[in-house]
Design a protein around this motif. Structure first.
Motif, PDB file in Angstrom:
ATOM      1  N   ARG A  37       0.831  -1.206   0.000  1.00 13.86           N
ATOM      2  CA  ARG A  37       0.000   0.000   0.000  1.00 13.86           C
ATOM      3  C   ARG A  37       0.869   1.261   0.000  1.00 13.86           C
ATOM      4  N   GLY A  38       2.098   1.109  -0.503  1.00 10.89           N
ATOM      5  CA  GLY A  38       3.050   2.204  -0.459  1.00 10.89           C
ATOM      6  C   GLY A  38       2.592   3.463  -1.171  1.00 10.89           C
ATOM      7  N   TRP A  39       1.758   3.285  -2.225  1.00 13.89           N
ATOM      8  CA  TRP A  39       1.332   4.474  -2.970  1.00 13.89           C
ATOM      9  C   TRP A  39       0.433   5.393  -2.142  1.00 13.89           C
ATOM     10  N   GLU A  40      -0.105   4.875  -1.026  1.00 17.03           N
ATOM     11  CA  GLU A  40      -0.991   5.698  -0.215  1.00 17.03           C
ATOM     12  C   GLU A  40      -0.216   6.477   0.845  1.00 17.03           C
ATOM     13  N   LYS A  41       1.085   6.273   0.882  1.00 13.76           N
ATOM     14  CA  LYS A  41       1.892   6.946   1.897  1.00 13.76           C
ATOM     15  C   LYS A  41       2.423   8.274   1.373  1.00 13.76           C
ATOM     16  N   ASP A  42       3.424   8.783   2.049  1.00 15.07           N
ATOM     17  CA  ASP A  42       3.877  10.149   1.832  1.00 15.07           C
ATOM     18  C   ASP A  42       4.247  10.442   0.386  1.00 15.07           C
ATOM     19  N   LEU A  43       5.046   9.585  -0.240  1.00 14.05           N
ATOM     20  CA  LEU A  43       5.506   9.868  -1.597  1.00 14.05           C
ATOM     21  C   LEU A  43       4.336   9.948  -2.565  1.00 14.05           C
ATOM     22  N   TRP A  44       3.408   8.986  -2.458  1.00 17.81           N
ATOM     23  CA  TRP A  44       2.286   8.985  -3.394  1.00 17.81           C
ATOM     24  C   TRP A  44       1.446  10.248  -3.244  1.00 17.81           C
ATOM     25  N   ASN A  45       1.169  10.637  -2.013  1.00 16.18           N
ATOM     26  CA  ASN A  45       0.337  11.817  -1.803  1.00 16.18           C
ATOM     27  C   ASN A  45       1.002  13.083  -2.320  1.00 16.18           C
ATOM     28  N   LYS A  46       2.336  13.118  -2.289  1.00 14.22           N
ATOM     29  CA  LYS A  46       3.042  14.277  -2.817  1.00 14.22           C
ATOM     30  C   LYS A  46       3.011  14.293  -4.338  1.00 14.22           C
ATOM     31  N   ARG A  47       2.981  13.107  -4.961  1.00 17.47           N
ATOM     32  CA  ARG A  47       3.053  13.014  -6.417  1.00 17.47           C
ATOM     33  C   ARG A  47       1.711  12.601  -7.010  1.00 17.47           C
ATOM     34  N   VAL A  48       0.643  13.027  -6.378  1.00 11.61           N
ATOM     35  CA  VAL A  48      -0.672  12.513  -6.735  1.00 11.61           C
ATOM     36  C   VAL A  48      -1.109  12.927  -8.140  1.00 11.61           C
ATOM     37  N   VAL A  49      -0.478  13.944  -8.731  1.00 14.11           N
ATOM     38  CA  VAL A  49      -0.842  14.344 -10.089  1.00 14.11           C
ATOM     39  C   VAL A  49       0.175  13.863 -11.119  1.00 14.11           C
ATOM     40  N   CYS A  50       1.182  13.131 -10.697  1.00 12.81           N
ATOM     41  CA  CYS A  50       2.228  12.668 -11.609  1.00 12.81           C
ATOM     42  C   CYS A  50       1.699  11.532 -12.487  1.00 12.81           C
ATOM     43  N   VAL A  51       1.759  11.721 -13.793  1.00 14.35           N
ATOM     44  CA  VAL A  51       1.255  10.719 -14.733  1.00 14.35           C
ATOM     45  C   VAL A  51       1.977   9.391 -14.555  1.00 14.35           C
ATOM     46  N   LEU A  52       3.286   9.440 -14.371  1.00 15.97           N
ATOM     47  CA  LEU A  52       4.063   8.211 -14.230  1.00 15.97           C
ATOM     48  C   LEU A  52       3.679   7.456 -12.962  1.00 15.97           C
ATOM     49  N   ALA A  53       3.388   8.197 -11.901  1.00 16.25           N
ATOM     50  CA  ALA A  53       2.988   7.548 -10.654  1.00 16.25           C
ATOM     51  C   ALA A  53       1.657   6.820 -10.829  1.00 16.25           C
ATOM     52  N   TRP A  54       0.740   7.438 -11.551  1.00 17.06           N
ATOM     53  CA  TRP A  54      -0.556   6.796 -11.784  1.00 17.06           C
ATOM     54  C   TRP A  54      -0.408   5.580 -12.706  1.00 17.06           C
ATOM     55  N   SER A  55       0.481   5.664 -13.664  1.00 15.87           N
ATOM     56  CA  SER A  55       0.733   4.506 -14.530  1.00 15.87           C
ATOM     57  C   SER A  55       1.286   3.348 -13.709  1.00 15.87           C
ATOM     58  N   TYR A  56       2.203   3.675 -12.798  1.00 21.05           N
ATOM     59  CA  TYR A  56       2.757   2.635 -11.929  1.00 21.05           C
ATOM     60  C   TYR A  56       1.681   2.084 -11.000  1.00 21.05           C
ATOM     61  N   ARG A  57       0.797   2.940 -10.566  1.00 24.29           N
ATOM     62  CA  ARG A  57      -0.305   2.481  -9.714  1.00 24.29           C
ATOM     63  C   ARG A  57      -1.107   1.388 -10.419  1.00 24.29           C
ATOM     64  N   ARG A  58      -1.350   1.580 -11.723  1.00 18.84           N
ATOM     65  CA  ARG A  58      -2.098   0.570 -12.473  1.00 18.84           C
ATOM     66  C   ARG A  58      -1.324  -0.748 -12.552  1.00 18.84           C
ATOM     67  N   VAL A  59      -0.002  -0.653 -12.639  1.00 19.88           N
ATOM     68  CA  VAL A  59       0.826  -1.862 -12.638  1.00 19.88           C
ATOM     69  C   VAL A  59       0.670  -2.599 -11.311  1.00 19.88           C
ATOM     70  N   VAL A  60       0.724  -1.845 -10.219  1.00 18.13           N
ATOM     71  CA  VAL A  60       0.590  -2.451  -8.891  1.00 18.13           C
ATOM     72  C   VAL A  60      -0.783  -3.090  -8.722  1.00 18.13           C
TER      73      VAL A  60
END
Length: 243
Positions: A37-60
């Motif tokens: 659930r790492g994406w729900e922690k500090d880094l994810w919340n800071k990068r919540v509009v980052c396209v690459l982060a959302w793409s990785y979220r779909r992978v997870v």
């Protein structure tokens, strides 16, 4: 994770992390590194509009042993959008989840569409200049995405733009917003688009001469407020003349 904190927009770091997830899912790394659930922690919340982060979220999400319910993901995008209407990545994720739920028959397209209209209207009036909401606006978005839906939904009056009542309702709402924001190019573009749909699909019951005249007037304004796309508006006007 350390590299992502410094360079969150570097594609190959996310890509390599995805490779690690598939090939070394249990380590090496710290306890936080292995947190599913790492994406729900500090880094994810800071990068919540980052396209690459959302793409990785779909992978997870796709790699989770016990799939996360798509209705939960839909609720998650709602929270992120309500926190920031400019979060295009959340709007995009929402569109993918909705299309999946519709195609599986797990969500009623008609009722859920009305919920989407309500959400979009709130966003439109909150920040009329934000392009994210206008790109997502249900009519424009779902016309383009219809090919991914089951035939029963593709052929519906809502998707094809044949529902005159919805078109006229959206035109009224957007016109009201344009009256408050007279220089909003997104309002003007949307009005031209939806009035063109009325011309194309409801010529027998609509006042075609008035609609065409209104579209031409809007295109004239668009050339002034968005002069860099003048040629595009010229082309749209030529298409109107053929309709």
């Amino acid at each position: 994770m350390a590299a992502l904190k410094v360079h969150p927009k570097v594609y190959w770091i996310w890509n390599h992390r995805g490779w690690c997830l598939n090939n070394v899912p249990s380590g090496p790394g710290t306890e936080d590194e292995g947190d599913p659930r790492g994406w729900e922690k500090d880094l994810w919340n800071k990068r919540v509009v980052c396209v690459l982060a959302w793409s990785y979220r779909r992978v997870v999400l796709a790699s989770m042993p016990i799939p996360r319910p798509e209705t939960s993901e839909l609720a998650y995008t709602t929270r992120k959008i309500e926190a920031n209407f400019s979060n295009f990545s959340a709007w995009h994720q929402r569109s993918k989840v909705l299309l999946s739920l519709w195609s599986k028959g797990e969500l009623d397209p008609k009722n859920s569409r009305e919920d989407e209209f309500d959400l979009v209207h709130d966003a439109m009036y909150t920040d009329p200049k934000d392009q994210s909401v206008w790109i997502y606006h249900p009519l424009a978005r779902w016309f383009r995405s219809a090919c991914f839906l089951p035939l029963s939904i593709q052929n519906s009056r809502d998707i094809q733009g044949d529902d005159k009542e919805i078109l006229e309702r959206e035109i009224t709402i957007i016109q009201s917003l344009l009256d408050e924001e007279p220089d909003s190019k997104w309002c003007m573009e949307s009005l031209v688009h939806y009035k063109s749909l009325l011309l194309r699909n409801h010529s027998l019951s609509a006042n075609t001469s008035t609609l065409r005249r209104e579209c031409i007037a809007l295109l004239k304004q668009l050339r002034e407020v968005d002069s860099g796309r003048k040629a595009r508006y010229d082309e749209i006007e030529l298409e109107l003349a053929k309709s």
